[in-house]
Scaffold this motif. Sequence first.
Motif, PDB file in Angstrom:
ATOM      1  N   ASP A  88       0.556  -0.652   0.074  1.00  0.00           N
ATOM      2  CA  ASP A  88      -0.088  -0.142   0.258  1.00  0.00           C
ATOM      3  C   ASP A  88       0.765   1.189  -0.380  1.00  0.00           C
ATOM      4  O   ASP A  88       0.779   2.506  -0.845  1.00  0.00           O
ATOM      5  N   GLY A  89       1.663   0.990   0.937  1.00  0.00           N
ATOM      6  CA  GLY A  89       2.680   2.348   0.557  1.00  0.00           C
ATOM      7  C   GLY A  89       3.664   2.546  -0.204  1.00  0.00           C
ATOM      8  O   GLY A  89       3.430   3.570  -1.162  1.00  0.00           O
ATOM      9  N   ILE A  90       4.084   1.481  -0.984  1.00  0.00           N
ATOM     10  CA  ILE A  90       5.209   1.957  -2.259  1.00  0.00           C
ATOM     11  C   ILE A  90       3.789   2.129  -3.459  1.00  0.00           C
ATOM     12  O   ILE A  90       4.161   3.498  -4.233  1.00  0.00           O
ATOM     13  N   GLN A  91       2.842   1.785  -3.071  1.00  0.00           N
ATOM     14  CA  GLN A  91       1.886   2.599  -4.437  1.00  0.00           C
ATOM     15  C   GLN A  91       1.586   3.570  -4.314  1.00  0.00           C
ATOM     16  O   GLN A  91       1.498   4.398  -4.996  1.00  0.00           O
ATOM     17  N   THR A  92       1.138   4.123  -2.790  1.00  0.00           N
ATOM     18  CA  THR A  92       1.336   5.772  -2.173  1.00  0.00           C
ATOM     19  C   THR A  92       2.117   6.524  -3.278  1.00  0.00           C
ATOM     20  O   THR A  92       2.134   7.614  -4.240  1.00  0.00           O
ATOM     21  N   GLN A  93       3.580   6.248  -2.888  1.00  0.00           N
ATOM     22  CA  GLN A  93       4.478   7.057  -3.494  1.00  0.00           C
ATOM     23  C   GLN A  93       4.471   7.077  -5.596  1.00  0.00           C
ATOM     24  O   GLN A  93       5.080   8.143  -5.732  1.00  0.00           O
ATOM     25  N   TRP A  94       4.360   5.560  -5.741  1.00  0.00           N
ATOM     26  CA  TRP A  94       3.710   5.432  -7.062  1.00  0.00           C
ATOM     27  C   TRP A  94       3.203   6.553  -7.688  1.00  0.00           C
ATOM     28  O   TRP A  94       3.559   6.777  -8.994  1.00  0.00           O
ATOM     29  N   LEU A  95       1.839   7.365  -7.053  1.00  0.00           N
ATOM     30  CA  LEU A  95       0.984   7.586  -7.675  1.00  0.00           C
ATOM     31  C   LEU A  95       1.665   8.982  -7.615  1.00  0.00           C
ATOM     32  O   LEU A  95       1.397   9.490  -8.130  1.00  0.00           O
ATOM     33  N   LEU A  96       2.428   9.536  -6.754  1.00  0.00           N
ATOM     34  CA  LEU A  96       3.058  10.601  -6.587  1.00  0.00           C
ATOM     35  C   LEU A  96       4.192  10.685  -7.635  1.00  0.00           C
ATOM     36  O   LEU A  96       4.746  12.212  -7.913  1.00  0.00           O
ATOM     37  N   ASP A  97       5.132   9.413  -8.122  1.00  0.00           N
ATOM     38  CA  ASP A  97       5.616   9.562  -9.021  1.00  0.00           C
ATOM     39  C   ASP A  97       6.086   7.777  -9.655  1.00  0.00           C
ATOM     40  O   ASP A  97       6.835   7.405  -8.893  1.00  0.00           O
ATOM     41  N   ASP A  98       5.880   8.586 -10.547  1.00  0.00           N
ATOM     42  CA  ASP A  98       5.957   6.965 -11.151  1.00  0.00           C
ATOM     43  C   ASP A  98       7.282   5.917 -11.363  1.00  0.00           C
ATOM     44  O   ASP A  98       7.292   5.486 -12.394  1.00  0.00           O
ATOM     45  N   SER A  99       7.814   6.986 -10.876  1.00  0.00           N
ATOM     46  CA  SER A  99       9.137   6.724 -11.217  1.00  0.00           C
ATOM     47  C   SER A  99       9.559   5.505 -10.567  1.00  0.00           C
ATOM     48  O   SER A  99      10.793   4.110 -10.017  1.00  0.00           O
ATOM     49  N   VAL A 100       9.273   4.869  -9.371  1.00  0.00           N
ATOM     50  CA  VAL A 100       9.265   4.471  -8.426  1.00  0.00           C
ATOM     51  C   VAL A 100       8.804   2.805  -8.374  1.00  0.00           C
ATOM     52  O   VAL A 100       7.538   2.645  -9.538  1.00  0.00           O
ATOM     53  N   ASP A 101       9.580   2.133  -8.781  1.00  0.00           N
ATOM     54  CA  ASP A 101       9.432  -0.002  -9.335  1.00  0.00           C
ATOM     55  C   ASP A 101       8.765   0.292  -8.045  1.00  0.00           C
ATOM     56  O   ASP A 101       9.623  -0.699  -6.995  1.00  0.00           O
ATOM     57  N   MET A 102       7.425  -0.208  -8.390  1.00  0.00           N
ATOM     58  CA  MET A 102       6.862  -1.331  -7.310  1.00  0.00           C
ATOM     59  C   MET A 102       7.013  -2.361  -6.748  1.00  0.00           C
ATOM     60  O   MET A 102       7.283  -3.253  -5.816  1.00  0.00           O
ATOM     61  N   ALA A 103       7.370  -2.620  -7.935  1.00  0.00           N
ATOM     62  CA  ALA A 103       7.692  -4.403  -8.162  1.00  0.00           C
ATOM     63  C   ALA A 103       8.630  -5.678  -8.188  1.00  0.00           C
ATOM     64  O   ALA A 103       8.699  -5.449  -7.055  1.00  0.00           O
ATOM     65  N   ALA A 104       9.874  -3.981  -8.086  1.00  0.00           N
ATOM     66  CA  ALA A 104      11.077  -4.747  -7.476  1.00  0.00           C
ATOM     67  C   ALA A 104      11.414  -3.725  -6.241  1.00  0.00           C
ATOM     68  O   ALA A 104      11.805  -4.719  -5.239  1.00  0.00           O
ATOM     69  N   CYS A 105      10.664  -3.127  -5.781  1.00  0.00           N
ATOM     70  CA  CYS A 105      10.788  -2.483  -4.286  1.00  0.00           C
ATOM     71  C   CYS A 105       9.926  -4.011  -3.351  1.00  0.00           C
ATOM     72  O   CYS A 105      10.490  -4.425  -2.418  1.00  0.00           O
ATOM     73  N   LEU A 106       8.850  -4.298  -4.134  1.00  0.00           N
ATOM     74  CA  LEU A 106       8.556  -5.895  -3.360  1.00  0.00           C
ATOM     75  C   LEU A 106       8.736  -6.703  -3.517  1.00  0.00           C
ATOM     76  O   LEU A 106       9.270  -7.650  -2.170  1.00  0.00           O
ATOM     77  N   ALA A 107       9.534  -7.253  -4.432  1.00  0.00           N
ATOM     78  CA  ALA A 107      10.660  -8.208  -4.613  1.00  0.00           C
ATOM     79  C   ALA A 107      11.794  -7.869  -3.725  1.00  0.00           C
ATOM     80  O   ALA A 107      12.566  -8.922  -3.172  1.00  0.00           O
ATOM     81  N   ASP A 108      12.300  -6.889  -3.826  1.00  0.00           N
ATOM     82  CA  ASP A 108      13.546  -6.882  -2.994  1.00  0.00           C
ATOM     83  C   ASP A 108      13.290  -7.354  -1.234  1.00  0.00           C
ATOM     84  O   ASP A 108      14.265  -7.737  -0.694  1.00  0.00           O
ATOM     85  N   TYR A 109      12.052  -6.689  -0.993  1.00  0.00           N
ATOM     86  CA  TYR A 109      11.554  -7.195   0.962  1.00  0.00           C
ATOM     87  C   TYR A 109      11.204  -8.647   0.866  1.00  0.00           C
ATOM     88  O   TYR A 109      12.114  -9.084   1.507  1.00  0.00           O
ATOM     89  N   LEU A 110      10.451  -8.915  -0.308  1.00  0.00           N
ATOM     90  CA  LEU A 110      10.502 -10.830  -0.614  1.00  0.00           C
ATOM     91  C   LEU A 110      12.173 -11.615  -0.671  1.00  0.00           C
ATOM     92  O   LEU A 110      12.198 -12.422   0.198  1.00  0.00           O
ATOM     93  N   GLY A 111      12.672 -11.153  -1.064  1.00  0.00           N
ATOM     94  CA  GLY A 111      14.142 -11.370  -1.081  1.00  0.00           C
ATOM     95  C   GLY A 111      14.862 -11.461   0.736  1.00  0.00           C
ATOM     96  O   GLY A 111      16.124 -12.699   0.920  1.00  0.00           O
ATOM     97  N   LEU A 112      14.229 -10.965   1.729  1.00  0.00           N
ATOM     98  CA  LEU A 112      14.957 -10.639   2.768  1.00  0.00           C
ATOM     99  C   LEU A 112      14.417 -12.107   3.288  1.00  0.00           C
ATOM    100  O   LEU A 112      14.812 -12.071   4.528  1.00  0.00           O
ATOM    101  N   ILE A 113      13.022 -12.265   3.267  1.00  0.00           N
ATOM    102  CA  ILE A 113      13.003 -13.361   4.069  1.00  0.00           C
ATOM    103  C   ILE A 113      12.341 -14.368   3.946  1.00  0.00           C
ATOM    104  O   ILE A 113      11.951 -15.326   3.754  1.00  0.00           O
ATOM    105  N   ILE A 114      12.507 -14.242   2.359  1.00  0.00           N
ATOM    106  CA  ILE A 114      11.919 -15.752   1.202  1.00  0.00           C
ATOM    107  C   ILE A 114      13.437 -16.219   0.804  1.00  0.00           C
ATOM    108  O   ILE A 114      14.105 -15.434  -0.016  1.00  0.00           O
TER     109      ILE A 114
END
Length: 201
Positions: free
Chosen positions: A170-196
């Motif tokens: 949800d937080g990444i989506q809000t940032q993406w709405l304000l700046d679409d250079s934010v890579d939502m999928a990559a940010c999500l993948a980074d976190y998932l890689g830390l725990i999985i």
Amino acid sequence: MDTDARPRRRGPYAKSAERRRSIVDAAFEVFAARGYQGGSLQDVADRVGMSQTSLLHYFPSKADLLVAVLNRRDVVADTGPLEDETRDFPTILIDQARFNEGVPGLIELYTVLCGESVTEHYPARDYFEHRFARLRDEYSAELRKLEAAGRLREGVDIERAASSIVALWDGIQTQWLLDDSVDMAACLADYLGLIIRPSAP
């Protein structure tokens, strides 16, 4: 004359269903742009070229229309039950994030209405409470499967991790709405890689 060649008239039910869909689509756009609080029934009526009185024939209240819009949102895109056996849990989430970017108005609608849901007497508050609870339960179940398969990294608290995935998304989506250079999928993948841990080749 071959009567089967004649164009069939559409019955009142079909016309009514089509009109309801057009109203919901218009409300989707209005609520995404102005929110539930800021968007009026008249705004929606104007978009479909009808009077507000006529609109109320299909949706007796603004709250009824909001529920229909949220149901429409779920049809367009929702993580839903994670039953795709061809992809693992992290891949499903990352693919969903990429898909959401390509659906006009979807993220705007969700973010605006979710933000408003914390206000007093908001008619769709239950919808978001239940949605978050469902996602936490689904993600926790998927993380437990990964733990059983030896893919969850040591020290990960499953319930907190499930809540963190929801919050990050949800937080990444809000940032993406304000700046679409934010890579939502990559940010999500980074976190998932830390725990999985990665799947075995």
